[in-house]
Design an enzyme around this catalytic site. Structure first.
Site, PDB file in Angstrom:
ATOM      1  N   CYS A   3      67.741  21.387  12.981  1.00 14.69           N
ATOM      2  CA  CYS A   3      67.369  20.082  12.419  1.00 14.69           C
ATOM      3  C   CYS A   3      68.630  19.384  11.895  1.00 14.69           C
ATOM      4  O   CYS A   3      69.459  19.999  11.223  1.00 14.69           O
ATOM      5  CB  CYS A   3      66.368  20.279  11.289  1.00 14.69           C
ATOM      6  N   CYS A  21      66.507  24.286   3.030  1.00 12.90           N
ATOM      7  CA  CYS A  21      65.821  24.566   4.294  1.00 12.90           C
ATOM      8  C   CYS A  21      66.617  25.439   5.267  1.00 12.90           C
ATOM      9  O   CYS A  21      67.741  25.110   5.658  1.00 12.90           O
ATOM     10  CB  CYS A  21      65.447  23.256   4.985  1.00 12.90           C
ATOM     11  N   ARG A  49      47.690  22.953  -3.697  1.00 15.84           N
ATOM     12  CA  ARG A  49      47.942  24.172  -2.900  1.00 15.84           C
ATOM     13  C   ARG A  49      49.086  25.008  -3.467  1.00 15.84           C
ATOM     14  O   ARG A  49      50.192  24.509  -3.678  1.00 15.84           O
ATOM     15  CB  ARG A  49      48.240  23.822  -1.439  1.00 15.84           C
TER      16      ARG A  49
HETATM   17  N1  SAM Z   1      60.990  18.443   8.967  1.00 15.63           N
HETATM   18  C1  SAM Z   1      59.830  17.926   8.351  1.00 15.63           C
HETATM   19  C2  SAM Z   1      60.090  17.413   6.959  1.00 15.63           C
HETATM   20  O1  SAM Z   1      61.079  17.756   6.355  1.00 15.63           O
HETATM   21  O2  SAM Z   1      59.252  16.663   6.476  1.00 15.63           O
HETATM   22  C3  SAM Z   1      58.672  18.899   8.311  1.00 15.63           C
HETATM   23  C4  SAM Z   1      58.921  20.357   8.049  1.00 15.63           C
HETATM   24  S1  SAM Z   1      59.646  20.773   6.456  1.00 15.63           S
HETATM   25  C5  SAM Z   1      60.018  22.447   6.699  1.00 15.63           C
HETATM   26  C6  SAM Z   1      58.229  20.670   5.381  1.00 15.63           C
HETATM   27  C7  SAM Z   1      58.429  21.027   3.938  1.00 15.63           C
HETATM   28  O3  SAM Z   1      58.638  22.425   3.796  1.00 15.63           O
HETATM   29  C8  SAM Z   1      59.597  20.426   3.197  1.00 15.63           C
HETATM   30  O4  SAM Z   1      59.371  19.110   2.800  1.00 15.63           O
HETATM   31  C9  SAM Z   1      59.700  21.344   1.986  1.00 15.63           C
HETATM   32  O5  SAM Z   1      58.895  20.853   0.933  1.00 15.63           O
HETATM   33  C10 SAM Z   1      59.133  22.671   2.511  1.00 15.63           C
HETATM   34  N2  SAM Z   1      60.158  23.714   2.571  1.00 15.63           N
HETATM   35  C11 SAM Z   1      61.119  23.854   3.497  1.00 15.63           C
HETATM   36  N3  SAM Z   1      61.906  24.912   3.239  1.00 15.63           N
HETATM   37  C12 SAM Z   1      61.425  25.466   2.113  1.00 15.63           C
HETATM   38  C13 SAM Z   1      61.825  26.588   1.325  1.00 15.63           C
HETATM   39  N4  SAM Z   1      62.874  27.338   1.637  1.00 15.63           N
HETATM   40  N5  SAM Z   1      61.097  26.883   0.223  1.00 15.63           N
HETATM   41  C14 SAM Z   1      60.038  26.112  -0.106  1.00 15.63           C
HETATM   42  N6  SAM Z   1      59.631  25.049   0.595  1.00 15.63           N
HETATM   43  C15 SAM Z   1      60.313  24.713   1.674  1.00 15.63           C
HETATM   44 FE1  SF4 Z   2      64.792  19.413   8.725  1.00 16.77          FE
HETATM   45 FE2  SF4 Z   2      64.140  21.374   7.082  1.00 16.77          FE
HETATM   46 FE3  SF4 Z   2      64.807  19.016   6.086  1.00 16.77          FE
HETATM   47 FE4  SF4 Z   2      62.469  19.280   7.443  1.00 16.77          FE
HETATM   48  S1  SF4 Z   2      62.995  20.251   5.522  1.00 16.77           S
HETATM   49  S2  SF4 Z   2      63.965  17.635   7.641  1.00 16.77           S
HETATM   50  S3  SF4 Z   2      63.073  20.830   8.944  1.00 16.77           S
HETATM   51  S4  SF4 Z   2      66.164  20.396   7.270  1.00 16.77           S
END
Ligand code: SAM
Ligand code: SF4
Ligand code: DTB
Length: 345
Positions: A77, A84, A284
């Site tokens: 990404c 992330c 949630r």
């Molecule tokens: N890429 C899209 C976005 O950012 O909206 C969708 C997928 S993203 C993985 C969705 C959500 O997952 C993020 O907004 C964040 O709140 C959550 N998330 C991602 N990595 C995480 C982590 N390591 N611990 C907790 N929540 C996480």
């Molecule tokens: Fe990309 Fe992860 Fe950010 Fe979603 S949360 S935009 S997957 S880097």
């Protein structure tokens, strides 16, 4: 004697004063930060009681909504979200995978349904999808609905047309988190800003989709940031139907790999305040549950959490085993919530 119906009083919703603040099951869009601070500062038992009191007026207190996640496009990404594991900027060992086929998604959804999930959430590591992705994801949504599951997708920023296309394919919910307070946002993400997220939420709402929107605790934010995040969520033009409260899963290789976990009592307080501010929403207990004791999860359910992610994996990180969750539900006398209206197609 006949009664003029226009003169009849409709029953007033029950209200209660907690620490000088009036609470009720009617959602309010005018919460102030000071009021939210006051709720957070309540003695824990008073806060928990207030949250339970609201919760029981709206929901079956022993029913929990059960969603399963699937990563339909993984890694690589371009965004720099510090939490992330899927950002291309960090070495986290996550293998990138292209958009899955409709058939593989159908199979995964069938498995999730057979294990007891009622909603299936498709997650993609995009800043925002391309139109051709939206078209293919639309086919996935149709396939998941045909299995009788509710559908949710989280694909990043959306244009108005993309939100409408997803709604046309029968999508029920769109997940798009605010993640943290507006003032802390730039410490976590620099490749987009808070208002980009608000704009997508507007597109999602105008397309008639239900909104799933929450945040992450444990990224080094303060109580003040948590108050601001909940205030932003509760004062959106319409409150989100679903509010995921994630505890950061600190993944090695990400900038937040060493962030310490949030104190469990503070986490439970945040759930209780979210429940009071957004009485009609499902709150949630999301990422991070694997690190929670059963007792902390029980406390969060008592504080008004009534939804979980179910299944051994979130997107790329772990989640409790389904057997452990079923056992926890048994010990707490909880049952999976039936979807309000059956999915139709
Ligand atoms: N890429 C899209 C976005 O950012 O909206 C969708 C997928 S993203 C993985 C969705 C959500 O997952 C993020 O907004 C964040 O709140 C959550 N998330 C991602 N990595 C995480 C982590 N390591 N611990 C907790 N929540 C996480
Ligand atoms: Fe990309 Fe992860 Fe950010 Fe979603 S949360 S935009 S997957 S880097
Ligand atoms: C949400 O608020 N939490 C979920 C879902 N929405 C998409 C994602 C959690 C991801 C945790 C890290 C991972 O598994 O990659």
């Amino acid at each position: 004697m006949s009664v003029d119906p226009s003169k009849m009083e409709s029953p007033r919703p029950a209200t209660r004063l907690v620490g000088g603040i009036e609470i009720s099951q009617v959602p309010r869009g005018d919460w102030t930060r000071d009021q939210i601070h006051e709720l957070f500062d309540l003695p824990f038992n008073d806060l928990l009681f207030a949250a339970q009191w609201i919760h029981r007026q709206v929901f079956d207190p022993n029913a929990v909504q059960v969603s399963t996640l699937l990563s339909i496009k993984t890694g690589a990404c371009p965004e720099d979200c510090a939490y992330c594991p899927q950002s291309i900027r960090y070495s986290t060992g996550v293998d990138s995978e292209d958009l899955m086929s409709v058939e593989s998604v159908r199979n995964a959804a069938r498995k999730a349904r057979d294990a007891g999930a009622t909603r299936f959430c498709l997650g993609a590591a995009y800043r925002g999808p391309k139109d051709r992705h939206v078209e293919q994801i639309g086919q996935m949504i149709r396939a998941v609905r045909e299995l009788g599951l509710e559908t949710c997708a989280t694909l990043g920023l959306l244009t108005e047309n993309q939100a409408e296309a997803l709604a046309d394919s029968g999508l029920d919910y769109y997940n798009h988190n605010l993640d943290t307070s507006e003032s802390f946002y730039s410490n976590i993400i620099t490749t987009r800003n808070f208002s980009d997220r608000l704009e997508t939420l507007e597109h999602v709402r105008s397309a008639g989709l239900k909104v799933c929107c929450g945040g992450i605790l444990g990224m080094g934010e303060t109580r003040n940031d948590r108050v601001d995040l909940l205030c932003s969520l509760a004062t959106l033009p319409a409150q989100p139907e679903s509010v995921p409260i994630n505890q950061l899963v600190p993944v090695p290789g990400t900038p937040l790999e060493n962030a310490p976990p949030v104190d469990g009592i503070e986490f439970a307080r945040t759930i209780a305040v979210a429940r009071i501010l957004m009485p009609l929403s499902h709150v949630r207990l999301s990422a991070g549950r694997e690190e929670f004791s059963d007792e902390l999860q029980a406390l969060c359910f008592a504080a008004g959490a009534n939804s979980i992610f179910y299944g051994e994996k979130l997107l790329t990180t772990g989640n409790p085993d389904t057997e452990a969750d079923r056992d926890l539900f048994d010990r707490l006398g909880l049952k999976p919530e039936e979807p309000r209206a059956p999915a139709s197609n």
